[in-house]
Design a protein around this motif. Sequence first.
Motif, PDB file in Angstrom:
ATOM      1  N   UNK A 285       0.831  -1.199   0.000  1.00 55.71           N
ATOM      2  CA  UNK A 285       0.000   0.000   0.000  1.00 55.71           C
ATOM      3  C   UNK A 285       0.867   1.252   0.000  1.00 55.71           C
ATOM      4  N   UNK A 286       1.903   1.265   0.832  1.00 60.53           N
ATOM      5  CA  UNK A 286       2.785   2.433   0.905  1.00 60.53           C
ATOM      6  C   UNK A 286       3.463   2.680  -0.443  1.00 60.53           C
ATOM      7  N   UNK A 287       3.921   1.623  -1.075  1.00 60.42           N
ATOM      8  CA  UNK A 287       4.579   1.767  -2.386  1.00 60.42           C
ATOM      9  C   UNK A 287       3.597   2.299  -3.430  1.00 60.42           C
ATOM     10  N   UNK A 288       2.375   1.777  -3.399  1.00 60.78           N
ATOM     11  CA  UNK A 288       1.367   2.236  -4.358  1.00 60.78           C
ATOM     12  C   UNK A 288       1.005   3.699  -4.124  1.00 60.78           C
ATOM     13  N   UNK A 289       0.967   4.105  -2.867  1.00 56.66           N
ATOM     14  CA  UNK A 289       0.704   5.508  -2.562  1.00 56.66           C
ATOM     15  C   UNK A 289       1.846   6.394  -3.034  1.00 56.66           C
ATOM     16  N   UNK A 290       3.081   5.930  -2.845  1.00 55.46           N
ATOM     17  CA  UNK A 290       4.244   6.679  -3.314  1.00 55.46           C
ATOM     18  C   UNK A 290       4.210   6.877  -4.825  1.00 55.46           C
ATOM     19  N   UNK A 291       3.786   5.831  -5.547  1.00 50.86           N
ATOM     20  CA  UNK A 291       3.756   5.877  -7.007  1.00 50.86           C
ATOM     21  C   UNK A 291       2.515   6.596  -7.549  1.00 50.86           C
ATOM     22  N   UNK A 292       1.530   6.833  -6.690  1.00 47.35           N
ATOM     23  CA  UNK A 292       0.298   7.459  -7.142  1.00 47.35           C
ATOM     24  C   UNK A 292      -0.633   6.507  -7.845  1.00 47.35           C
ATOM     25  N   UNK A 293      -0.477   5.204  -7.602  1.00 49.79           N
ATOM     26  CA  UNK A 293      -1.320   4.215  -8.284  1.00 49.79           C
ATOM     27  C   UNK A 293      -2.536   3.799  -7.469  1.00 49.79           C
ATOM     28  N   UNK A 294      -2.730   4.398  -6.274  1.00 49.68           N
ATOM     29  CA  UNK A 294      -3.972   4.181  -5.530  1.00 49.68           C
ATOM     30  C   UNK A 294      -5.012   5.135  -6.099  1.00 49.68           C
ATOM     31  N   UNK A 295      -5.880   4.602  -6.912  1.00 45.91           N
ATOM     32  CA  UNK A 295      -6.889   5.412  -7.588  1.00 45.91           C
ATOM     33  C   UNK A 295      -7.978   5.843  -6.616  1.00 45.91           C
ATOM     34  N   UNK A 296      -8.422   4.896  -5.777  1.00 47.88           N
ATOM     35  CA  UNK A 296      -9.464   5.170  -4.790  1.00 47.88           C
ATOM     36  C   UNK A 296      -9.249   4.304  -3.560  1.00 47.88           C
ATOM     37  N   UNK A 297      -9.740   4.796  -2.437  1.00 47.25           N
ATOM     38  CA  UNK A 297      -9.837   3.998  -1.221  1.00 47.25           C
ATOM     39  C   UNK A 297     -11.134   4.402  -0.537  1.00 47.25           C
ATOM     40  N   UNK A 298     -11.870   3.418  -0.054  1.00 44.20           N
ATOM     41  CA  UNK A 298     -13.153   3.724   0.573  1.00 44.20           C
ATOM     42  C   UNK A 298     -13.555   2.602   1.523  1.00 44.20           C
ATOM     43  N   UNK A 299     -14.416   2.953   2.466  1.00 47.93           N
ATOM     44  CA  UNK A 299     -14.955   1.974   3.383  1.00 47.93           C
ATOM     45  C   UNK A 299     -16.368   1.599   2.987  1.00 47.93           C
ATOM     46  N   UNK A 300     -16.789   0.399   3.383  1.00 47.08           N
ATOM     47  CA  UNK A 300     -18.153  -0.059   3.118  1.00 47.08           C
ATOM     48  C   UNK A 300     -18.773  -0.554   4.416  1.00 47.08           C
ATOM     49  N   UNK A 301     -20.021  -0.170   4.658  1.00 43.53           N
ATOM     50  CA  UNK A 301     -20.705  -0.613   5.860  1.00 43.53           C
ATOM     51  C   UNK A 301     -22.131  -0.111   5.873  1.00 43.53           C
ATOM     52  N   UNK A 302     -22.954  -0.676   6.746  1.00 40.95           N
ATOM     53  CA  UNK A 302     -24.351  -0.261   6.809  1.00 40.95           C
ATOM     54  C   UNK A 302     -24.477   1.203   7.195  1.00 40.95           C
ATOM     55  N   UNK A 303     -23.776   1.621   8.242  1.00 40.85           N
ATOM     56  CA  UNK A 303     -23.876   3.010   8.691  1.00 40.85           C
ATOM     57  C   UNK A 303     -23.264   3.954   7.671  1.00 40.85           C
ATOM     58  N   UNK A 304     -22.058   3.635   7.223  1.00 42.11           N
ATOM     59  CA  UNK A 304     -21.322   4.531   6.331  1.00 42.11           C
ATOM     60  C   UNK A 304     -21.743   4.391   4.870  1.00 42.11           C
ATOM     61  N   UNK A 305     -22.298   3.260   4.484  1.00 42.33           N
ATOM     62  CA  UNK A 305     -22.579   2.868   3.095  1.00 42.33           C
ATOM     63  C   UNK A 305     -21.265   2.862   2.320  1.00 42.33           C
ATOM     64  N   UNK A 306     -20.935   3.955   1.646  1.00 40.86           N
ATOM     65  CA  UNK A 306     -19.625   4.110   1.023  1.00 40.86           C
ATOM     66  C   UNK A 306     -18.986   5.349   1.633  1.00 40.86           C
ATOM     67  N   UNK A 307     -17.886   5.171   2.328  1.00 41.82           N
ATOM     68  CA  UNK A 307     -17.180   6.290   2.958  1.00 41.82           C
ATOM     69  C   UNK A 307     -15.886   6.544   2.190  1.00 41.82           C
ATOM     70  N   UNK A 308     -15.839   7.633   1.471  1.00 41.42           N
ATOM     71  CA  UNK A 308     -14.654   7.957   0.679  1.00 41.42           C
ATOM     72  C   UNK A 308     -13.498   8.359   1.593  1.00 41.42           C
ATOM     73  N   UNK A 309     -12.316   7.904   1.255  1.00 36.58           N
ATOM     74  CA  UNK A 309     -11.112   8.195   2.038  1.00 36.58           C
ATOM     75  C   UNK A 309     -10.288   9.235   1.293  1.00 36.58           C
ATOM     76  N   UNK A 310      -9.938  10.307   1.986  1.00 37.71           N
ATOM     77  CA  UNK A 310      -9.192  11.402   1.355  1.00 37.71           C
ATOM     78  C   UNK A 310      -7.711  11.377   1.689  1.00 37.71           C
ATOM     79  N   UNK A 311      -7.358  10.701   2.794  1.00 37.94           N
ATOM     80  CA  UNK A 311      -5.952  10.691   3.229  1.00 37.94           C
ATOM     81  C   UNK A 311      -5.660   9.396   3.965  1.00 37.94           C
ATOM     82  N   UNK A 312      -4.479   8.840   3.715  1.00 32.04           N
ATOM     83  CA  UNK A 312      -4.023   7.633   4.409  1.00 32.04           C
ATOM     84  C   UNK A 312      -2.651   7.906   5.000  1.00 32.04           C
TER      85      UNK A 312
END
Length: 355
Positions: A285-312
């Motif tokens: 994950x760290x390498x992919x973040x360094x390279x800029x190849x993490x296109x999206x990251x998000x959480x899934x759950x009943x309360x959150x449904x789809x929670x977009x992640x802006x920073x890791x």
Amino acid sequence: MNTTIEIQINQTSDSKLSQTDFDNLQFGQTISDHMFVADFKDGEWGEFRIEPYAPLTLNPANSTLHYGQSVFEGMKAYKNKDGETLIFRPEENQKRLNDSAQRMCIPELPEEIFMSGLKKLLEVDNAWIPNKDGYSLYIRPFIFATDDFLGIRPSSNYKFIIFTCPVGHYYAKPVKVKVETKYSRAAEGGTGYAKAAGNYAGSLYPALLAQKEGYDQLLWTDAKSHQFIEESGTMNIMFIINDTLITAPLTTSTILAGITRESVLILAKEMGLNVEERFLRVAELEEALEKGSVVEAFGTGTAATIAHISLISVNGKDFTLPEKPSDSFSYNVLEELDAIKYGKKEDPYGWITKL
């Protein structure tokens, strides 16, 4: 399925409905008027009733207070344009509740009790279901031990309750997360796959430390090596790296079998996205973040449904993710899920139960 259980109904004479501001709902703070209750005594479930939502009276020796024998679920109901009530995949919640109960030595709750109590409660409190996009009725079924006994053994008596609360969005904006490599949420052979109350209690302190650093949630790693991403405190986690969606598999006892998770994976495959259910290494994950190849990251759950992640945050370094266009996968899958949940399109999967 037999749905003929007899449910006594005692409706409140003091409804809070007219005092509720449905345009300013904070998640989990506004509770509807009634609750469904059942008791497990002498080896069977009985005394089924709808009664006004009210505090419980507990003996100080109540075994749940001391030993945490409690499990719960989270689900939602929606209104379609015709005012009909739609429940998203309730049978899966009932099955998962029993999976959790088995792990915690709690007696199985038959499907007819779960579904009959749920439907009757939603009939009684139907006016509490918000009737606009982005809002829903959050449903909390739970079971806890009721023996008044300090010895360490499974309780002989239990109480099952369902109560509800009208809600808006769980996360009002994209979340910032930190990869946790010191504390652990769950270990192989433990209770991580169950929705057991104690799992969440143990996660609160590390999450609080992260919040003091400016993060909203943790990304938990495996307890043995802290080398692999597992899930977040409130949701399963998914990454799109290059053209592939990656999420942790259900091959260990440490991952909650999220119902939204499964739904997203079904939709992702139908949308033609490459899907890999595997453990993602923190280093990968760290390498992919360094390279800029993490296109999206998000959480899934009943309360959150789809929670977009802006920073890791990984190993003390913050990586800001690119702003996602409105046609990105996470937005598309959220739109698809909402269309099914609110009855705006046909449900080809049999996910919706209509009252």
